[in-house]
Write a protein that holds these residues in place. Structure first.
Motif, PDB file in Angstrom:
ATOM      1  N   MET A 115       0.622  -1.308  -0.215  1.00  0.00           N
ATOM      2  CA  MET A 115       0.049   0.124   0.003  1.00  0.00           C
ATOM      3  C   MET A 115       1.112   1.330  -0.047  1.00  0.00           C
ATOM      4  SD  MET A 115      -3.075   0.970   2.443  1.00  0.00           S
ATOM      5  CE  MET A 115      -4.277   2.291   2.045  1.00  0.00           C
ATOM      6  N   GLU A 117       1.210   4.864   1.153  1.00  0.00           N
ATOM      7  CA  GLU A 117       0.622   5.631   1.981  1.00  0.00           C
ATOM      8  C   GLU A 117       0.616   7.178   1.765  1.00  0.00           C
ATOM      9  OE1 GLU A 117      -0.697   4.684   4.672  1.00  0.00           O
ATOM     10  OE2 GLU A 117       0.091   2.493   4.721  1.00  0.00           O
ATOM     11  N   ASP A 148      -7.961   3.114  -2.473  1.00  0.00           N
ATOM     12  CA  ASP A 148      -6.869   2.826  -1.654  1.00  0.00           C
ATOM     13  C   ASP A 148      -5.917   2.247  -2.639  1.00  0.00           C
ATOM     14  OD1 ASP A 148      -7.294   3.385   0.954  1.00  0.00           O
ATOM     15  OD2 ASP A 148      -8.033   1.343   1.363  1.00  0.00           O
ATOM     16  N   TYR A 150      -1.990   0.845  -4.295  1.00  0.00           N
ATOM     17  CA  TYR A 150      -1.314  -0.079  -4.101  1.00  0.00           C
ATOM     18  C   TYR A 150      -0.433  -0.276  -5.361  1.00  0.00           C
ATOM     19  CZ  TYR A 150      -3.856  -2.172  -0.304  1.00  0.00           C
ATOM     20  OH  TYR A 150      -4.762  -2.439   1.002  1.00  0.00           O
ATOM     21  N   LYS A 167     -12.130   2.281  -1.085  1.00  0.00           N
ATOM     22  CA  LYS A 167     -11.465   2.722   0.287  1.00  0.00           C
ATOM     23  C   LYS A 167     -11.975   1.802   1.456  1.00  0.00           C
ATOM     24  CE  LYS A 167      -9.897   7.323  -0.468  1.00  0.00           C
ATOM     25  NZ  LYS A 167      -8.661   7.096   0.354  1.00  0.00           N
ATOM     26  N   SER A 169     -13.154  -1.164   1.391  1.00  0.00           N
ATOM     27  CA  SER A 169     -12.820  -2.542   1.093  1.00  0.00           C
ATOM     28  C   SER A 169     -11.830  -3.148   2.353  1.00  0.00           C
ATOM     29  CB  SER A 169     -12.262  -2.832  -0.127  1.00  0.00           C
ATOM     30  OG  SER A 169     -13.365  -2.617  -0.980  1.00  0.00           O
ATOM     31  N   LYS A 171      -8.147  -4.450   3.839  1.00  0.00           N
ATOM     32  CA  LYS A 171      -6.950  -4.310   3.011  1.00  0.00           C
ATOM     33  C   LYS A 171      -6.084  -5.365   2.417  1.00  0.00           C
ATOM     34  CE  LYS A 171      -7.395  -0.122   4.729  1.00  0.00           C
ATOM     35  NZ  LYS A 171      -7.917   1.066   3.806  1.00  0.00           N
ATOM     36  N   GLU A 174       0.323  -8.212   2.628  1.00  0.00           N
ATOM     37  CA  GLU A 174       1.413  -8.063   1.967  1.00  0.00           C
ATOM     38  C   GLU A 174       2.086  -9.521   1.748  1.00  0.00           C
ATOM     39  OE1 GLU A 174       4.115  -4.912   3.438  1.00  0.00           O
ATOM     40  OE2 GLU A 174       2.382  -3.573   3.357  1.00  0.00           O
TER      41      GLU A 174
END
Length: 209
Positions: A115, A117, A148, A150, A167, A169, A171, A174
């Motif tokens: 993600m 930031e 969001d 990524y 947004k 949803s 996350k 990783e």
């Protein structure tokens, strides 16, 4: 965006997908050996969304072996067969998505997401359709207002590709995953110079680890 739990064998897949559809799908029947758009839509929680239905189906059967997958596809009715051929996703690595990905088409990308930031990294805009009675118009909004963001990379290259989802949803983890959605275009402007790049609007993802 929804996480998919794929079928692990043909029997499980046909039992789930050959379900007769919702109660108002009078022409579909459970366990008749034929899978319709309505039956796949019932499992995926979809209504008349042809492109997204195919994307859901592809991820749901992605862990079947080649022969089981071919047999399952042969059970699709004629209309769903046509939609499957029309909307079948491109299978892409992040390092090749920007160069060969087709805008407005389904795509499945495998890699490791991270993600972003910092909002300052993404100043691009997307077009949002707005209905104005009998016509449709589009307004530009910053991509970070809707999604969001990524970057996803693969194991063979350090090159990354943008992926985005709503947004509200969950996350993305990783770890190695498959993300599935529609390839779209991001418009950017810097120092009066306009450019564009592709990104994937995610509908589904699948954990691989």
């Amino acid at each position: 965006m929804k996480q998919i739990e794929p079928y692990i064998n043909f029997d499980e897949a046909i039992r789930s997908l050959d379900n007769g559809g919702r109660f108002y799908n009078l022409l579909t029947h459970a366990e008749d050996g034929i899978i319709s758009q309505a039956e796949v839509g019932k499992i995926g929680g979809l209504f008349n969304e042809k492109q997204q239905t195919i994307l859901f189906l592809e991820l749901a059967i992605s862990k079947l072996n080649a022969s089981d997958k071919a047999e399952l596809i042969s059970k699709l009715d004629d209309k769903l067969q046509l939609n499957y051929q029309k909307y079948k996703a491109q299978e892409l690595l992040p390092s090749e998505a920007n160069s060969i990905g087709i805008i407005s088409s389904n795509a499945i990308i495998t890699g490791f997401p991270k993600m972003k930031e910092s909002k300052s990294d993404f100043t691009g805009f997307i077009l949002i359709p707005i209905s104005t009675g009998k016509s449709m118009t589009f307004v530009t909004v910053p991509i970070i207002d809707q999604y969001d963001i990524y970057e996803i990379r693969d194991e063979e290259s350090s090159e990354t590709f943008l992926i985005a989802h709503a947004k509200d949803s969950i996350k993305l983890p990783e770890q190695k995953i498959k993300v599935a959605g529609v390839l779209k275009e991001l418009k950017m402007k810097k120092d009066s110079i306009e450019s564009s790049r592709k990104f994937l609007e995610i509908n589904y993802f699948l954990n691989l680890d």
